[in-house]
Design an enzyme around this catalytic site. Structure first.
Site, PDB file in Angstrom:
ATOM      1  N   SER A 167     -11.183 -34.920  20.612  1.00  0.00           N
ATOM      2  CA  SER A 167     -11.337 -34.986  22.059  1.00  0.00           C
ATOM      3  C   SER A 167     -10.593 -36.184  22.610  1.00  0.00           C
ATOM      4  O   SER A 167     -10.327 -37.159  21.894  1.00  0.00           O
ATOM      5  CB  SER A 167     -12.819 -35.104  22.437  1.00  0.00           C
ATOM      6  OG  SER A 167     -13.329 -36.382  22.092  1.00  0.00           O
ATOM      7  N   ASP A 168     -10.245 -36.113  23.880  1.00  0.00           N
ATOM      8  CA  ASP A 168      -9.836 -37.325  24.579  1.00  0.00           C
ATOM      9  C   ASP A 168     -11.068 -38.217  24.663  1.00  0.00           C
ATOM     10  O   ASP A 168     -12.197 -37.772  24.454  1.00  0.00           O
ATOM     11  CB  ASP A 168      -9.298 -36.994  25.967  1.00  0.00           C
ATOM     12  CG  ASP A 168      -8.346 -38.059  26.489  1.00  0.00           C
ATOM     13  OD1 ASP A 168      -8.409 -39.211  26.003  1.00  0.00           O
ATOM     14  OD2 ASP A 168      -7.557 -37.755  27.398  1.00  0.00           O
ATOM     15  N   TRP A 169     -10.863 -39.482  24.971  1.00  0.00           N
ATOM     16  CA  TRP A 169     -11.941 -40.467  24.897  1.00  0.00           C
ATOM     17  C   TRP A 169     -13.024 -40.135  25.935  1.00  0.00           C
ATOM     18  O   TRP A 169     -12.799 -40.242  27.139  1.00  0.00           O
ATOM     19  CB  TRP A 169     -11.378 -41.857  25.102  1.00  0.00           C
ATOM     20  CG  TRP A 169     -10.964 -42.541  23.822  1.00  0.00           C
ATOM     21  CD1 TRP A 169     -11.242 -43.839  23.475  1.00  0.00           C
ATOM     22  CD2 TRP A 169     -10.215 -42.005  22.721  1.00  0.00           C
ATOM     23  NE1 TRP A 169     -10.715 -44.123  22.232  1.00  0.00           N
ATOM     24  CE2 TRP A 169     -10.088 -43.024  21.749  1.00  0.00           C
ATOM     25  CE3 TRP A 169      -9.662 -40.761  22.453  1.00  0.00           C
ATOM     26  CZ2 TRP A 169      -9.427 -42.826  20.539  1.00  0.00           C
ATOM     27  CZ3 TRP A 169      -8.999 -40.569  21.243  1.00  0.00           C
ATOM     28  CH2 TRP A 169      -8.886 -41.587  20.319  1.00  0.00           C
ATOM     29  N   GLY A 216     -14.323 -37.066  26.085  1.00  0.00           N
ATOM     30  CA  GLY A 216     -14.112 -35.680  26.467  1.00  0.00           C
ATOM     31  C   GLY A 216     -14.928 -34.667  25.692  1.00  0.00           C
ATOM     32  O   GLY A 216     -14.654 -33.471  25.789  1.00  0.00           O
TER      33      GLY A 216
END
Length: 709
Positions: free
Chosen positions: A281-283, A285
């Site tokens: 995931s993005d941070w 996310g």
């Protein structure tokens, strides 16, 4: 809203048309029957990546020896909140099984996270403007070497989201508005990064095209637009480039958070494209445990809110199977084995925190990329300089306010000196008098007193915010207008994240898009101004003539209402929109001038493999060595429902004065295919296709046709 009904194409049964003889019409009007491209469905079987089966087998064997807690420990990591550590996240090592720690480092324009001793490269927009996949790979290898030397075995790069609107705050981090150019560059950058024991992370999957509301917005977009516009770069990065990791985006896509979007991750990325690596995931996310695990995603970054204790509880409750956790762990380890992270251990980042890893060769490459990617937009015989008697350099962006990089995760601290435009010009000018004026006061007088004026303007954009206007900030348009009015021999240098408006364009002698040029920006600029080098770039994006141009004209189309944003333009993104709508941009996609002149001739098509190969002659008709990008655009028959004139091939060539060459551009069967529905997939629609070749999306002097079926 049913997004499939928004598709512009309704073509029942197109995938079942029988193969037939194709007819090729040459540029001279002759025609010939060639058995080559067949209409109908295009089956895309994922190619086996070198070492994948062995890596997967090693990963499965290791997972069989792991406890549930050890597997789950692979599926989340720590963040960078502990201070200036030089990386964005970390997954702890498993000492019992000798699994190395993972250190994840930003960003696409150089080693980020406040790392020191690294090269501040030109931004990715500059790299894209080179239109040179070989340069993209060379950059990736050099950038990856610096990540490795800093102990980071996962690079959070490249960023390859399509530039849907020019206002996007991360425009400087991404490549282009065009999916084909995007794919060609993405695959090669990934190859370069992973020539080191560093895993490339292609991001952000998918449809992350704005910063406004990025953490809440639901992108409503058709599957066709996803497959034809927003997915091709990711597909190329994993299938051709062999990317070890994919980062999902913050936004939702058609009602589902990206990290738990099974249609995108499992059905497309894994099943259709054959991706066997790590999906992170993005941070911040990650939003769920069960849905994320069932979607085909693997890692939560940072923290363990969902893929830590809650994942273990879900296994105990039977809502996530032990086999699913095994698969997630195998994905992480397969990517690690395949990219050499077990066999080539990197130093602990703490031990090399202060190490200088930038080299003379890297700074020379940064300078070269800046030259190759700078785009000469206009030139009325002002450039290159013929040893002027005096120079006036004007603008805060020429010195203390130099715009050499953007903000957010794409920010990079330079090792050593940042060469500003003023410093570069003064160093190259030698005995030529150079005056400097910072702002509007006195600018016109300084320009009038000099033989040639150079006014440098710029902006500053960052992750987390979009631009609100395409006008230059801080009164710089007024500054430029005053300078060009005082001296018609004025060169305007634009150090911007992307397209800007130019109300002063008619009065300028020359305009150079120099983007965010990195720490060697000033040296590169001076070399181009004085003719030591030629700006070799072509626009990777369209420059609108006004704020009113381009797609996404209503608030619901951009930026949305904070809940949903509708991609109603479908496939008409970038130059596709301009050709479809008839709007005339300021500068078209692919545009760029040279210090010499070229002539294109003799376009012909020949059968080649399962497709065609276009041949075109090019001759340097000028008096100095220069580069040109030969661009091929394809228009499908009306039944395909496609925007006209789409980029399908290109080649950058460098020729000496008088030198000629035949450029050959491949058009495989896949180049003719359009994505219909999930049921039919990629299909070649029968009919007449137009092949046009030239220097930009709006300058295509050579044309021929081919009839399929």
């Amino acid at each position: 809203m049913n997004v499939d009904r928004r598709s512009v194409l309704k073509l029942a049964g197109a995938g079942m048309v029988a193969a037939g003889v194709t007819t090729v019409a040459s540029a001279t009007g002759a025609s010939a029957a060639v058995r080559s491209v067949a209409p109908g469905a295009v089956r895309t079987v994922p190619a086996a990546r070198p070492g994948s089966s062995q890596a997967a087998a090693r990963a499965a064997g290791l997972v069989a020896r792991m406890t549930l807690d050890e597997k789950i420990a692979l599926l989340h990591g720590e963040g960078w909140s502990t201070g200036s550590v030089g990386y964005a996240g970390r997954v702890l090592a498993n000492t019992r099984l000798d699994i190395p720690a993972l250190y994840l480092g930003d960003g696409p324009n150089g080693v980020g996270n406040r790392s020191t001793g690294v090269t501040q490269w030109p931004d990715c927009k500059t790299l894209a403007a080179t239109w040179d996949p070989d340069t993209a790979r060379t950059y990736g290898a050099a950038y990856g070497a610096e990540q490795a030397a800093k102990g980071h075995n996962i690079a959070l790069a490249p960023c390859i989201n399509i530039l849907r609107v020019p206002y996007w705050g991360r425009s400087f981090e991404t490549f282009t508005e065009d999916p084909f150019l995007n794919a060609e560059l993405a695959a090669r950058v990934v190859e370069g990064i992973q020539a080191n024991p560093v895993m490339a992370t292609v991001k952000h999957f998918a449809a992350n095209n704005q910063e406004i509301h990025r953490g809440s917005i639901d992108v409503v977009v058709s599957q066709r637009a996803l497959h034809e516009i927003y997915y091709p770069g990711f597909r190329a990065a994993v299938q051709r480039g062999g990317a070890g990791a994919v980062m999902t985006s913050y936004n939702k896509v058609n009602g589902h958070w990206s990290h738990e979007n099974r249609t995108a991750v499992q059905d497309t990325l894994r099943d259709a494209w054959g991706f066997d690596g790590l999906v992170m995931s993005d941070w911040g996310g990650t939003h769920s445990t069960v849905r994320t695990a069932r979607a085909g995603s693997d890692m939560e970054m940072p923290g363990s809110t969902y893929l830590g204790g809650k994942l273990k509880d879900a296994v105990g409750a039977g809502t996530v199977s032990a086999a699913t956790v095994n698969t997630m762990a195998v994905h992480v380890l397969t990517a690690m084995y395949r990219t050499g992270l077990f066999d080539h251990r990197l130093p602990d980042p703490a031990a090399v925190l202060s190490k200088v890893v930038s080299t003379d060769a890297h700074r020379a490459l940064a300078r070269s990329i800046s030259v190759q990617g700078s785009v000469l937009l206009k030139n009325t015989r002002v450039l290159p300089f013929a040893r002027p008697a005096s120079l006036a350099v004007i603008g805060d962006a020429a010195d203390a306010g130099a715009r050499t990089h953007g903000g957010g995760s794409g920010a990079v601290k330079a090792s050593g000196t940042v060469v500003t435009p003023l410093a570069g010009i003064r160093a190259r000018a030698g005995r030529i008098p150079v005056t400097y004026t910072k702002g509007l006061a006195g600018a016109a007088d300084a320009a009038r007193a000099a033989e040639v004026a150079v006014v440098v303007a710029g902006d500053y954009t960052s992750e987390g915010a979009d631009r609100t206007t395409l006008a230059l900030p801080d009164g710089q348009d007024e500054l430029i207008a005053a300078v060009v009015a005082a001296n018609p021999r004025t060169v305007v240098v634009l150090n911007t994240s992307g397209a800007v408006l130019m109300p002063w364009l008619d009065g300028a002698g020359a305009v150079l898009a120099n983007w965010y040029g990195g720490q060697e920006q000033g040296s590169a600029l001076a070399a181009m101004l004085f003719g030591d080098a030629e700006p070799g770039g072509r626009l990777p994006e369209t420059f609108p003539a006004s704020e009113d141009q381009g797609p996404a004209k209503t608030a619901v189309q951009y930026p949305g209402d904070g809940v949903q944003v509708y991609y109603d333009e479908e496939l008409a993104v970038g130059y596709r929109w301009y050709r479809s709508s008839g709007e005339k941009p300021l500068f078209p996609f692919g545009h760029g001038l040279s210090y010499t002149t070229f002539r294109l001739s003799d376009l012909r098509l020949d059968g080649h493999g399962d497709g065609y190969r276009a041949s075109v002659g090019i001759r340097n008709t000028g008096h100095r060595t220069g580069s040109e990008v030969v661009q091929l655009y394809l228009t499908a028959p009306a039944a395909a429902g496609e925007p006209a004139g789409q980029l399908k091939a290109f080649e950058k060539v460098t020729l000496k004065p008088g030198e000629s060459r035949t450029v050959r551009l491949a058009l495989p069967r896949e180049a003719f295919a359009v994505w219909l529905t999930a049921g039919t997939g990629w299909t070649v629609v029968p009919g007449t296709y137009t092949v046009a070749v030239g220097r930009s999306s709006a300058d295509l002097p050579l044309e021929t046709e081919v009839r399929i079926g």
